[in-house]
Design an enzyme around this catalytic site. Structure first.
Site, PDB file in Angstrom:
ATOM      1  N   HIS A  96       0.846  -1.195   0.000  1.00 21.22           N
ATOM      2  CA  HIS A  96       0.000   0.000   0.000  1.00 21.22           C
ATOM      3  C   HIS A  96       0.881   1.245   0.000  1.00 21.22           C
ATOM      4  O   HIS A  96       1.944   1.274   0.621  1.00 21.22           O
ATOM      5  CB  HIS A  96      -0.926  -0.003   1.219  1.00 21.22           C
ATOM      6  CG  HIS A  96      -2.050   0.971   1.106  1.00 21.22           C
ATOM      7  ND1 HIS A  96      -1.879   2.329   1.300  1.00 21.22           N
ATOM      8  CD2 HIS A  96      -3.363   0.805   0.800  1.00 21.22           C
ATOM      9  CE1 HIS A  96      -3.037   2.942   1.122  1.00 21.22           C
ATOM     10  NE2 HIS A  96      -3.950   2.039   0.815  1.00 21.22           N
ATOM     11  N   GLU A 168      -4.235   1.195  -7.172  1.00 19.55           N
ATOM     12  CA  GLU A 168      -4.649   2.347  -6.381  1.00 19.55           C
ATOM     13  C   GLU A 168      -3.808   3.562  -6.761  1.00 19.55           C
ATOM     14  O   GLU A 168      -2.689   3.732  -6.254  1.00 19.55           O
ATOM     15  CB  GLU A 168      -4.472   2.059  -4.886  1.00 19.55           C
ATOM     16  CG  GLU A 168      -5.406   1.015  -4.331  1.00 19.55           C
ATOM     17  CD  GLU A 168      -5.557   1.148  -2.821  1.00 19.55           C
ATOM     18  OE1 GLU A 168      -6.705   1.153  -2.353  1.00 19.55           O
ATOM     19  OE2 GLU A 168      -4.537   1.270  -2.127  1.00 19.55           O
ATOM     20  N   GLY A 174      -8.109   8.582  -0.601  1.00 26.31           N
ATOM     21  CA  GLY A 174      -8.536   9.451   0.486  1.00 26.31           C
ATOM     22  C   GLY A 174      -8.670  10.907   0.115  1.00 26.31           C
ATOM     23  O   GLY A 174      -8.811  11.768   0.983  1.00 26.31           O
TER      24      GLY A 174
END
Length: 255
Positions: A96, A168, A174
């Site tokens: 991530h 991503e 976010g």
């Protein structure tokens, strides 16, 4: 070949004992009659025991957000594959962007984690994606290829059998921004095509999720795209109703 979609919730650094029980109870109620989509949640490791108990008699799988390379020993603060398996964990998020950025995890280090997970019989969820600057410089495909090659060059393309990739784009995590369905599809098609250079069969089977401000408002349109096989969901996974909408959208679009 039809791929079964996977929608996974990444809770990040959120939750409590009570929150974990409450959210899982809500998810079980919301998703009780839903089929055709695999579902997983990745709470903070502190709450795996509560989650495991709450998920009894549910089809929702348990995941987590990190793993160490070592099985046991003098590695303060780390969590091993065997410990995760002890709680019934199936999926493990690695690579991530928040781990890459804040903990300086390299492509090579993440590839080692991938191998450790495969050896342990756990499912790696490999996050890849470009920064806003890389996107603007037209380097999206270059970055994604590099991050995938770190695994393929060390473990071989077959390592992606039974694994998950989550595209991503960092600029969409976010931020409220999201790639358009067409933009996301183009990158997913590139990723699948890049793997297909090594093995068409593996490329056709591998699950490629989209992540980056996926929510109950944009999920359905994203899932209409042929190479988007589900989603890795952040903020929207903290609300049972919103997460359920995303799961139902995937089940409807892919069946």
């Amino acid at each position: 070949m039809a791929r079964r979609p996977l929608v996974m919730g990444n809770w990040k650094l959120n939750g409590s004992k009570a929150f974990t029980k409450e959210l899982i109870t809500g998810l079980k109620d919301e998703l009780n009659a839903v089929s055709g989509c695999d579902v997983a949640i990745a709470p903070p490791v502190m709450y795996l025991a509560e989650a495991e108990t709450a998920l009894v008699s549910s089809d929702i799988a348990l995941g987590t957000q990190n793993v160490d390379l070592n099985k046991q020993g003098a590695f303060t603060g780390d969590i091993s594959t065997e410990m995760l398996k002890d709680f019934g964990v199936k999926y493990v998020i690695i690579g991530h962007s928040e781990r890459r950025q804040y903990h300086h995890e390299s492509d090579e280090f993440i590839a080692k984690k991938f191998g450790v997970l495969k050896d342990a019989g756990l499912v790696p969820v490999l996050c890849i994606g470009e920064s806003e600057a890389e996107n603007e410089a037209g380097k999206t495909e270059e970055v994604c290829a590099r991050q995938i090659d770190a695994v393929m060059n060390t473990l071989g393309v077959e390592a992606f059998n039974g694994a998950v990739i989550a595209y991503e784009p960092i600029w969409a995590i976010g931020t409220g921004k999201s790639a358009t369905p067409a933009q996301a599809q183009a990158v997913h098609a590139f990723i699948r095509g890049h793997i297909a250079k090594q093995s068409q069969a593996v490329a056709e089977r591998v699950i490629i999720q989209y992540g980056g401000s996926v929510n109950d408002a944009n999920a359905a349109e994203l899932f209409t795209q042929p190479d988007i096989d589900g989603a890795l969901v952040g903020g929207a996974s903290l609300k049972a109703s919103a997460f359920a909408v995303i799961v139902k959208a995937a089940a409807k679009a892919k069946n």
